[in-house]
Every structure is written in C-alpha cells, then in structure tokens.
Motif scaffolding. Structure first.
Motif, PDB file in Angstrom:
ATOM      1  N   LEU A 149     -15.853  46.359  52.372  1.00 28.90           N
ATOM      2  CA  LEU A 149     -15.231  46.148  53.820  1.00 28.90           C
ATOM      3  C   LEU A 149     -14.304  45.367  54.067  1.00 28.90           C
ATOM      4  O   LEU A 149     -13.489  45.521  55.044  1.00 28.90           O
ATOM      5  N   ILE A 201     -15.798  53.909  54.505  1.00 30.88           N
ATOM      6  CA  ILE A 201     -16.826  52.999  53.833  1.00 30.88           C
ATOM      7  C   ILE A 201     -17.498  53.934  52.617  1.00 30.88           C
ATOM      8  O   ILE A 201     -17.491  53.516  51.217  1.00 30.88           O
ATOM      9  N   ALA A 202     -18.205  54.953  53.207  1.00 27.01           N
ATOM     10  CA  ALA A 202     -18.597  56.238  52.035  1.00 27.01           C
ATOM     11  C   ALA A 202     -17.763  56.449  51.021  1.00 27.01           C
ATOM     12  O   ALA A 202     -18.240  56.666  49.858  1.00 27.01           O
ATOM     13  N   GLU A 241     -10.507  50.246  60.460  1.00 27.64           N
ATOM     14  CA  GLU A 241     -11.204  49.314  61.487  1.00 27.64           C
ATOM     15  C   GLU A 241     -10.052  48.887  62.583  1.00 27.64           C
ATOM     16  O   GLU A 241     -10.394  48.849  63.842  1.00 27.64           O
ATOM     17  N   SER A 299     -20.785  45.329  49.668  1.00 26.87           N
ATOM     18  CA  SER A 299     -20.536  45.017  50.660  1.00 26.87           C
ATOM     19  C   SER A 299     -19.019  44.214  50.799  1.00 26.87           C
ATOM     20  O   SER A 299     -18.233  44.044  51.930  1.00 26.87           O
ATOM     21  N   TYR A 310     -23.193  49.227  59.148  1.00 24.05           N
ATOM     22  CA  TYR A 310     -23.208  50.042  57.986  1.00 24.05           C
ATOM     23  C   TYR A 310     -24.033  49.547  57.060  1.00 24.05           C
ATOM     24  O   TYR A 310     -23.832  48.377  56.518  1.00 24.05           O
ATOM     25  N   GLN A 311     -25.294  50.483  56.746  1.00 22.44           N
ATOM     26  CA  GLN A 311     -25.972  49.860  55.798  1.00 22.44           C
ATOM     27  C   GLN A 311     -25.616  50.350  54.168  1.00 22.44           C
ATOM     28  O   GLN A 311     -25.716  51.478  53.532  1.00 22.44           O
ATOM     29  N   ALA A 312     -24.761  49.197  53.319  1.00 20.63           N
ATOM     30  CA  ALA A 312     -24.325  49.394  52.226  1.00 20.63           C
ATOM     31  C   ALA A 312     -25.398  49.140  51.342  1.00 20.63           C
ATOM     32  O   ALA A 312     -26.386  48.323  51.230  1.00 20.63           O
ATOM     33  N   TYR A 355     -14.669  55.534  60.254  1.00 20.27           N
ATOM     34  CA  TYR A 355     -14.751  54.208  59.735  1.00 20.27           C
ATOM     35  C   TYR A 355     -15.914  54.183  58.719  1.00 20.27           C
ATOM     36  O   TYR A 355     -15.664  53.835  57.622  1.00 20.27           O
ATOM     37  N   GLN A 356     -17.098  54.930  59.133  1.00 24.29           N
ATOM     38  CA  GLN A 356     -18.074  54.724  58.397  1.00 24.29           C
ATOM     39  C   GLN A 356     -17.733  55.809  57.148  1.00 24.29           C
ATOM     40  O   GLN A 356     -18.450  55.473  56.125  1.00 24.29           O
ATOM     41  N   LYS A 357     -16.976  56.958  57.454  1.00 24.29           N
ATOM     42  CA  LYS A 357     -16.714  57.820  56.278  1.00 24.29           C
ATOM     43  C   LYS A 357     -15.870  57.363  55.255  1.00 24.29           C
ATOM     44  O   LYS A 357     -15.950  57.397  53.989  1.00 24.29           O
TER      45      LYS A 357
END
Length: 471
Positions: free
Chosen positions: A289, A382-383, A299, A286, A36-38, A378-380
């Motif tokens: 996470l 983080i966003a 996760e 970051s 994931y590109q934070a 999971y990506q959602k």
C-alpha cells in the motif's frame, strides 16, 4: 462625526473577524483511507520466505542493489536519465504544479492598478484658451470572494491530489522502465546465447557432413546418409539469419527505451542468465500500500474525488463577492494626486441559489458516486498488486524447477548424440539415429536458454510487482 467614524470602523473590524471565522468553515468530508484486509503472507511464498517476511523486502532496495550486472546497470541508468516516457512524466508534474498555483490563486483577492489620460490641442479659432483640454487619473481596484465554505480550498485540494497522482505516475513509469529494460536485456542475451549455440551446432554438423561424405564416397554409407546430414546442417544454418534479425530488432527496441535512435547495444558479460537466488525476501503484503506507485496513484485520485464532494456541497451555500476601487484624477498633472480629487467606492454581492432544477443535488450525488467508484478501483489496485506478487513468486519457484529438469534433458541428449555417433561410425546404427538425437539435442539446448531466461525474468517481475525501482 467622530463617533460615527468609530462605529463604522468597529463594524468593519467585526465584519472582518466574522469573515475570517466563516472562512475557516469547510463543508467537505475529511479523507479517510478505505479499509482493506490484506493477507498475512503472499500466496506462492515458500516457508523460508514466510519465516523471513519481517525482513526488508527487495522492493525496498534500489535497482542497482537488485540488478548487479554492470552492463545492465549502465543501461538502466541511461534509460532513467534519457527515456522519452520519463521525461514526459516529469513534464506533466511541472504542468500540474502550475495548475495548483492557478487554482490556489482563487483564494486570494485580485488587485489591479490602472491609469488613464485624455489630451487635446484646441485651435485658437475656438476662442481664447490658455492651455490644452486634458484629464488624467490613476485607480487601484480589488475583488475578493471570501472562501466561507471551503470551495476554493477544496478546489486547490483536488489539484494538489492530482499533483500527487502525477508524481506517483512518474514513479510508476520508472518502475515500468526498469522492468522493460531488464526484460529486454535478458531477451537480447538469450538471443545471443541461442545464436552461439546455433553456430556451435553448425560447426559440429559441418564436421559430421564431411565424415558422411567420406563414407559415402568410400562406399561405406548410402547417399541418403549424406542428404540427411545436409538437411541437418541446413536446418541449423537457416536459423542464424532469423536469430540475427531478432537480435538487431531487440537492440532497436532497447535503443528506443534508452531515448536513442535505433542502433547496436554493447554487451560482453557472460553468465547473465544465472539462476535466481533462492529465498528472496518479499516482506509482508501490507507494505504494498505504501510502496506500489499504482496503488498510491489510485489513492491520490480517491483523495481528489473526496474533495470534489466538498466542492459540490459548497455550491448550496451563499457566495459573497466584494469589489472595491480607489482613484484620483484631475485636469492637470499637479491636480491628479490632490486629496480633493480622490474617489473611493465599494460593492458587495451576495448570491444564494434558490431553485436550480435539481442541478446542485445531482452534482453532489454524482461526486459521491464517483468517489465510491474510485474506492472500488483503489481496492482493485491492491488486489491486482497482490496477484502480481503471487504470480511472480509462483513463476519463480516453477521456472526454477523447469530449468533444472531442462538441464538434465540437455545432459541426457548430449550423451545420446555421443553414443549415436559412435554407433554410426562403428556401423552399428544408421544415420537416422544420429539425425534424430542431434535434432533433439539442438532443440533441448535452445529450450534450456528459454528456461534460463524465464527464470531470470521472474526476479524482474517480482521486483516490479513489489513496487521496486522508483526510489
């Protein structure tokens, strides 16, 4: 005969070694955290916060370091110890720990022991019988399904991941509880302050009404001025029971969060709605996470889904089940444990799926699709965490600016009321001017309290958004 026994022993040893090697096979994929590109900095952070983003974030601090008001600290401490939600979350962890033990037991042989006995007292009419007819025995059995393809290990991995998820869920409850208690306490103190302002306003308007009554009785002011003064007073007095209602209901809400029955909340501290410190360190994106419980919980669910793929793959391979039993028996107590009465047998069953109508392939596809869905979730997460921090930072900066302007408005309204009263007492203005300016002052004072509360809440929101409060 001896060579035959040695051969059998060698074959058994070779088979055991082979099974041990095969048991090390694991057909499931190894878990790898999705990329994931934070961003390098949070949106909404000012230049000072960006310059100090390498410092420790307030999210790494304990709640007692962030919320230093003693009364609020006491409430948070009590809530974390007695809250129904925290206790429920802790109980779920214990339940999942038991589930891990249950699932892990499938990796090991299941051993049972038992015995039986039969006895009968035969009448003498059946003949010359010297002793009762009887039989007794004792046996020891074992069943084992070697985990050649990691099926049971993957099932245990799923349960361990779910246990980890429950642990992070409990921490998420703690974060939410700290946020709820802090927010509810600030709301309660805002109601207290608004009630205090209202009572002060009532006292001022009562004095104003007395003055207007004297002027009316002396013929210096019309009766309409007295009625307007009464309306101004009753507008304020009508707010007191409403604020008292909100205060008691807010106390009840806090009591439930504390794990108490509805009741009063003791409080005496002043200046609770103080301005939030500027340039609060937030760290780098970051770090979320590792710190945000909801991201870690997402996760953990992803790890469980990854292990489910291994379970689905293991279904394609043959499964071996081994059963053995040994026992002794006899028709008297002395002969039960005789070496001549022992019985030993073993049995192995090998099962290989040949045709399942596409069921196994469908299960594998389903497990992969579910894993892909959880990657997106999971990506959602983080966003969403990045959004929460950004929103809190934006709110912190904007509510500070709003509160500063509201303070200027209150100061201007206070001076306008002073001038209007002077003009009225000097006969240079009607009471309508006093009424209008007094109403504006009261409204602006209540709005200032709301602005102070909103600003104080931004620190609570930022702390929770950064994942603070569970350590």
């Amino acid at each position: 005969m001896k060579s035959t026994r040695q051969k059998v022993t060698f074959q058994l040893a070779a088979g055991a070694i082979t099974m041990a090697l095969l048991a090390g096979c694991n057909v499931g994929p190894k878990y790898k955290r999705p990329a994931y590109q934070a961003p390098e900095a949070f949106r909404g952070a000012d230049e000072a916060q960006i310059a100090t983003n390498a410092q420790a974030s307030i999210g790494d601090k304990t709640w007692s370091e962030v919320f230093q008001e003693p009364e609020l600290q006491a409430l948070i401490k009590e809530a974390l110890g007695n809250s129904f939600d925290v206790r429920i979350a802790a109980q779920r962890i214990l339940e999942q720990q038991s589930q891990v033990k249950i699932t892990r037991a499938g990796q090991f042989p299941q051993v049972t022991a038992g015995g039986s006995a039969i006895g009968a007292d035969i009448p003498s009419s059946f003949g010359d019988i010297t002793s009762p007819l009887s039989f007794g025995g004792f046996n020891l059995g074992a069943t084992w399904t070697p985990d050649f393809w990691g099926l049971y290990r993957k099932q245990t991995e799923v349960q361990r991941a779910q246990l980890l998820g429950q642990q992070w869920a409990e921490r998420a409850v703690r974060v939410t509880l700290v946020q709820q208690i802090s927010g509810a306490y600030l709301q309660l103190r805002a109601y207290d302050r608004q009630l205090e302002i209202t009572k002060q306003t009532v006292k001022t308007r009562e004095d104003s009404l007395k003055l207007t009554e004297r002027l009316t009785q002396g013929g210096s002011a019309p009766l309409s001025d007295q009625r307007q003064a009464e309306q101004l007073l009753y507008t304020a007095t009508a707010q007191i029971p409403l604020l008292e209602q909100q205060i008691e209901q807010q106390e009840n809400a806090i009591s439930i969060l504390l794990g108490r029955n509805p009741g009063p909340i003791a409080r005496h501290a002043d200046n609770v709605l103080a301005p939030v410190p500027q340039d609060t360190p937030v760290g780098v994106p970051s770090q979320l996470l590792e710190r945000r419980p909801d991201i870690q919980q997402a996760e953990a669910q992803l790890i469980a889904a990854n292990a489910q793929i291994g379970i689905a793959r293991a279904q394609f391979f043959p499964q071996l089940s081994i059963t053995g039993s040994a026992g002794v028996g006899g028709d008297s107590f002395g002969s039960i444990f005789s070496t001549n009465s022992k019985t030993i047998y073993g049995m192995g069953t090998l099962t290989q799926p040949l045709f399942m109508g596409g069921k196994l392939k469908g299960q594998l596809q389903l497990s992969k699709q579910q894993q892909e869905e959880l990657v997106i979730s999971y990506q959602k997460s983080i966003a969403g965490a990045l959004r929460d921090v950004s929103n809190a930072l934006i709110a912190m900066n904007k509510t500070r600016a709003s509160r500063e302007q509201q303070q200027k408005l209150v100061a201007s309204a206070q001076d306008a009321v002073r001038l209007a009263r002077m003009r009225y007492q000097g006969g240079a203005a009607g009471y309508l001017e006093v009424l209008t300016n007094d109403a504006n002052l009261y409204s602006s004072q209540l709005n200032l309290v709301t602005a102070q509360q909103n600003e104080a809440l931004t620190l609570v929101q930022l702390y929770a958004a950064l994942g603070g409060g569970w350590k």
